[in-house]
Design an enzyme around this catalytic site. Structure first.
Site, PDB file in Angstrom:
ATOM      1  CB  SER A 434      27.899  -1.959 -59.847  1.00 53.62           C
ATOM      2  OG  SER A 434      26.958  -2.851 -59.312  1.00 53.62           O
ATOM      3  N   PRO A 435      26.024   0.042 -58.124  1.00 57.00           N
ATOM      4  CG  PRO A 435      23.784  -0.173 -57.530  1.00 57.00           C
ATOM      5  CD  PRO A 435      24.815  -0.711 -58.479  1.00 57.00           C
ATOM      6  CD  GLN A 513      20.674  -0.726 -55.230  1.00 49.22           C
ATOM      7  OE1 GLN A 513      21.345  -0.519 -54.217  1.00 49.22           O
ATOM      8  NE2 GLN A 513      20.964  -1.678 -56.107  1.00 49.22           N
ATOM      9  CE1 TYR A 594      21.603  -4.530 -46.671  1.00 49.61           C
ATOM     10  CE2 TYR A 594      21.736  -4.617 -49.063  1.00 49.61           C
ATOM     11  CZ  TYR A 594      22.344  -4.463 -47.831  1.00 49.61           C
ATOM     12  OH  TYR A 594      23.700  -4.253 -47.758  1.00 49.61           O
ATOM     13  NE  ARG A 642      22.132  -5.057 -57.906  1.00 47.52           N
ATOM     14  CZ  ARG A 642      23.455  -4.872 -57.868  1.00 47.52           C
ATOM     15  NH1 ARG A 642      24.112  -5.044 -56.732  1.00 47.52           N
ATOM     16  NH2 ARG A 642      24.112  -4.504 -58.933  1.00 47.52           N
ATOM     17  NE  ARG A 736      35.828  -5.910 -54.636  1.00 46.91           N
ATOM     18  CZ  ARG A 736      34.672  -6.490 -54.312  1.00 46.91           C
ATOM     19  NH1 ARG A 736      33.808  -6.801 -55.258  1.00 46.91           N
ATOM     20  NH2 ARG A 736      34.371  -6.746 -53.049  1.00 46.91           N
TER      21      ARG A 736
END
Length: 793
Positions: A434-435, A513, A594, A642, A736
């Site tokens: 994941s980013p 991304q 965002y 996303r 993580r």
């Protein structure tokens, strides 16, 4: 059996407890309450009474129950081996009595569209609820508990004043909880299905789930034996189906007959019977506190868990065990009640999360009806996320193998290592890194940290490694340490990284991304204060509307039409640079508050022009940006988007609108939707838990008909296998776990004994493809029994 409190019992009545008006044993003085009142004579209340009296024979324990001793709703009770183990340790007498009446079985049958699939190894134990109450009544009488059936309990205030301890086990409609509502602060949630508890006078040979697709909609039967000649039968359906079928106009007898007709095949043509049965909706009860002074909640008064995971009685009995133990272990009542809540709350919260997932699965059952038969069965079995691919394989490897074959897994290949094709890109497994923002760039240029971070994870076996959010302009950065693709120098630096991935980790794809921070920009590095404004050197922010992210944040300027054109061009130019830099996949960041996410949410978009107002208008600019990027992004390379599927805030985007958003992007050419949640507004209230965002991906996948990437506390390869095989996700993105272990995917393969094309060890690392040996022992293993025969175990 549910109790409630009414008015004070008159003088001389059995409901009077003690004549004292003050309590000499305050919570601060002792944890050995000599006078205990239990409100509610269900299993939780009775078992609490028995334990308290057994542990202290000098203790006065009184149980108030407004119903008769043999009054009960429902029929059978299922208990787990763990719960029975606790009962055996605490009171062998009760355990032995239960054992004499248990019915045990191993199988679950799932019947759908005329096909039955059976999964074994589940180890159920059940008995009649009335039998359970009889056992507990007998035990309480033997111990000297004062049982007061057909007796309303005195008001909560009076009980608290005249007793050392008051245990409110008075059910989902607890009057005690209501009296102290301002202290317990309960949250009650009603759900979308109607259900009715019935019984059949024969024993199912398995736990049976049967689906009926009627002219009115989908109905389901949950059935299990609780005696050699009897079974519980629960019939459940959505409220609108219930009304369309006319059940809202039928009485108890007519409903019972109608249910037997609908599920005649499952019942072998036999009738059903009722016992004060009524159609109802399930209510989830959550309390912020469980105790007040010397009064404590237990069982359904404190919490409920949907019947589809069979945990109501189990939780109540385990509450009783924990409460009795804490009273023995702590010096004061206050400490004991705090310890009881501290011990039980996380267990209950976990159970309630599983129950919520299960009940929502059945609420949305029609979503899965078109799945292949075995996948449907596997999806049902793993619906709560407590049963997983791994432990289902331990229980019944043959069943799990059949599901994998139907799914298309090559022999010996776990589901997570099956390939997936998006346009011209074939991903060799279902794992995505994941980013993750590194906040380590200088002037937007990625450096050695990014090379090592992304390169190490590319070598670690994941099919797709994603960059952090790469910003399309200097003003679109989140922090001064964020990377960009708004200069040629940045593009060259990214090319260095993609070349490394392609050369050193062949078969691994790398994706970029693209995003713009919007109102969440010009902030400090994460470890210096996430979302905190820079102490100096701030740059101006832009957003759909002039709304700061939180108090103290910079207020952005509302984007003008001319600025919208500029931003659209910035995304297009960044995408062209990304293509030149050699990225295999591009993801447009429309989540987490965002810039593009800010247009989608009604909480952050207050515009009155063509880009605000209706969902259609709020989608307009993000779709324009998507189209501009797709124009310059090579046709054979996939694009994903996303989204935040819920804002976790009242009035914000929810799951239903998220499906429409996903459909819109898919119609414009998105190859998959990366389904995240939240981070849109600062006052969100997310419901964290294992795989907690996966249900949103599941819904989008089935309702929008687009491949999805699931994210959010997916922490194990067992989770990935389960989500993919059940058809809830096409890819799983983990962040993580990849920080903890860059070789997470390769280690997942090694731990599952898999060595195939879905997880290829880089040549320099092949010697590490097996776990290192640990210390050994030279002690001889036992090989012979005392009778001289070899042990097979």
């Amino acid at each position: 059996m549910v109790s409630s409190q009414g008015s004070p019992v008159g003088p001389g009545a059995r409901g009077t407890a003690r004549t004292t008006t003050t309590n000499p044993h305050s919570p601060a003085q002792t944890s050995h309450p000599l006078h205990a009142a239990i409100v509610g004579g269900g299993p939780g209340g009775l078992y609490t009474a028995a334990l308290l009296k057994r542990l202290a024979p000098d203790r006065e324990v009184t149980v108030y129950e407004r119903g008769a001793p043999d009054d009960t709703f429902g029929f059978g009770v299922v208990l787990s081996d763990e719960t029975l183990g606790g009962i055996e340790h605490a009171d062998p007498v009760v355990h032995e009595a239960l054992k004499a009446h248990f019915v045990r079985w191993d199988d679950i049958d799932i019947v759908h569209r005329g096909t039955r699939h059976t999964s074994g190894g589940h180890r159920f134990a059940a008995l009649g609820r009335r039998r359970l109450l009889d056992i507990l009544h007998d035990r309480c009488r033997d111990l000297g508990v004062d049982l007061r059936p057909r007796t309303e309990a005195p008001p909560p205030d009076e009980l608290a004043r005249t007793h050392d301890l008051v245990v409110a086990a008075d059910g989902v409609h607890s009057a005690t909880r209501e009296r102290y509502r301002d202290v317990f602060r309960p949250h009650l949630t009603s759900h979308r299905c109607r259900y009715i508890w019935l019984a059949a006078d024969f024993a199912f040979d398995a736990f049976r789930f049967e689906i009926a697709e009627t002219e009115h909609g989908v109905m389901q039967l949950h059935g299990y034996p609780f005696a050699p000649d009897a079974s519980t039968v629960i019939v459940e359906m959505r409220e609108e189906v219930w009304r369309a079928a006319g059940f809202d106009e039928l009485g108890e007898t007519e409903s019972t007959v109608r249910c037997a007709e609908i599920f005649a095949e499952a019942l072998r043509g036999r009738p059903l019977r009722s016992n004060k049965s009524a159609w109802t909706t399930f209510r989830t009860v959550v309390n912020e506190r469980w105790s007040h002074g010397n009064t404590v909640l237990l069982g359904d008064a404190a919490h409920t868990a949907h019947f589809s995971i069979g945990s109501g009685t189990k939780l109540a009995v385990e509450d009783a065990l924990a409460l009795a133990a804490c009273l023995e272990e702590h010096p004061t009542l206050q400490a004991a009640l705090s310890a009881y809540e501290e011990e039980r709350r996380p267990v209950v919260a976990s159970t309630q999360r599983a129950a919520k997932a299960s009940l929502e699965w059945f609420e949305d059952l029609d979503r899965y009806l078109g799945q292949p038969p075995r996948q449907f069965a596997f999806n049902l079995l793993t619906r709560s996320r407590r049963v997983t691919h791994g432990n289902l394989r331990l229980r019944d490897a043959g069943f799990t193998d059949s599901v994998e074959r139907e799914f298309g897994c090559p022999p010996g290949t776990p589901p997570m290592f099956t390939p997936l094709r998006l346009r011209g890109l074939t991903l060799r497994n279902r794992v995505v890194v994941s980013p993750m923002d590194m906040y380590s760039a200088t002037d937007g240029v990625p450096g050695d940290v990014h090379l090592v971070h992304l390169g190490a994870r590319a070598l670690g076996g994941a099919a797709l490694v994603m960059t952090e959010m790469v910003c399309v302009s200097a003003e679109g950065r989140i922090t001064p340490g964020c990377t960009g693709l708004y200069t040629g120098r940045q593009g060259e630096a990214w090319r260095r990284i993609t070349d490394f991935v392609h050369d050193s980790a062949p078969g691994t794809a790398i994706g970029v991304q693209l995003g713009h921070s919007g109102r969440k920009g010009s902030t400090r590095l994460m470890w210096e204060g996430m979302d905190e404004p820079l102490p100096e050197g701030n740059w101006p922010l832009v957003a759909p509307s002039p709304l700061p992210y939180r108090p103290g944040s910079q207020t952005p300027r509302e984007l003008t039409r001319a600025q919208l054109t500029d931003v659209r061009r910035q995304f297009r130019d960044a995408a062209a640079r990304a293509a030149g830099a050699g990225f295999d996949l591009l993801e447009l960041h429309c989540a987490h508050g965002y810039l593009l996410s800010g247009f989608l949410s009604p909480l952050t978009n207050h515009r009155t022009d063509a880009y605000g107002g209706s969902p259609h208008n709020r989608l307009r600019f993000p779709l324009e940006v998507f189209d501009a990027v797709r124009e310059v992004w090579p046709d054979e390379r996939p694009m994903t988007v996303r989204v935040s599927a819920t804002d976790w805030a009242e009035g914000g985007t929810g799951a239903e609108e998220a499906v429409d958003i996903a459909r819109a992007f898919a119609a414009h050419g998105a190859d998959a939707v990366d389904v995240s949640t939240g981070q849109v507004v600062a006052d969100e209230r997310p419901e964290f838990g294992r795989s907690y965002q996966a249900p949103y991906a599941d819904r989008i996948r089935h309702e929008a008909g687009v491949p999805v990437i699931a994210v959010g506390a997916i922490s194990s390869w067992d989770d990935v296998n389960s989500l993919v095989l059940a058809g809830r996700a096409d890819l799983c993105a983990l962040a993580r776990p990849h920080l903890y272990d860059p070789h997470w995917t390769l280690h997942a393969a090694a731990e599952q004994g898999y060595d195939g094309p879905g997880a290829v060890w880089p040549a320099p690392y092949r010697a590490g493809s097996r776990p290192p040996r640990t210390g050994r022992t030279d002690d001889p293993k036992p090989r012979l029994t005392p009778h001289g025969r070899r042990q097979d175990g």
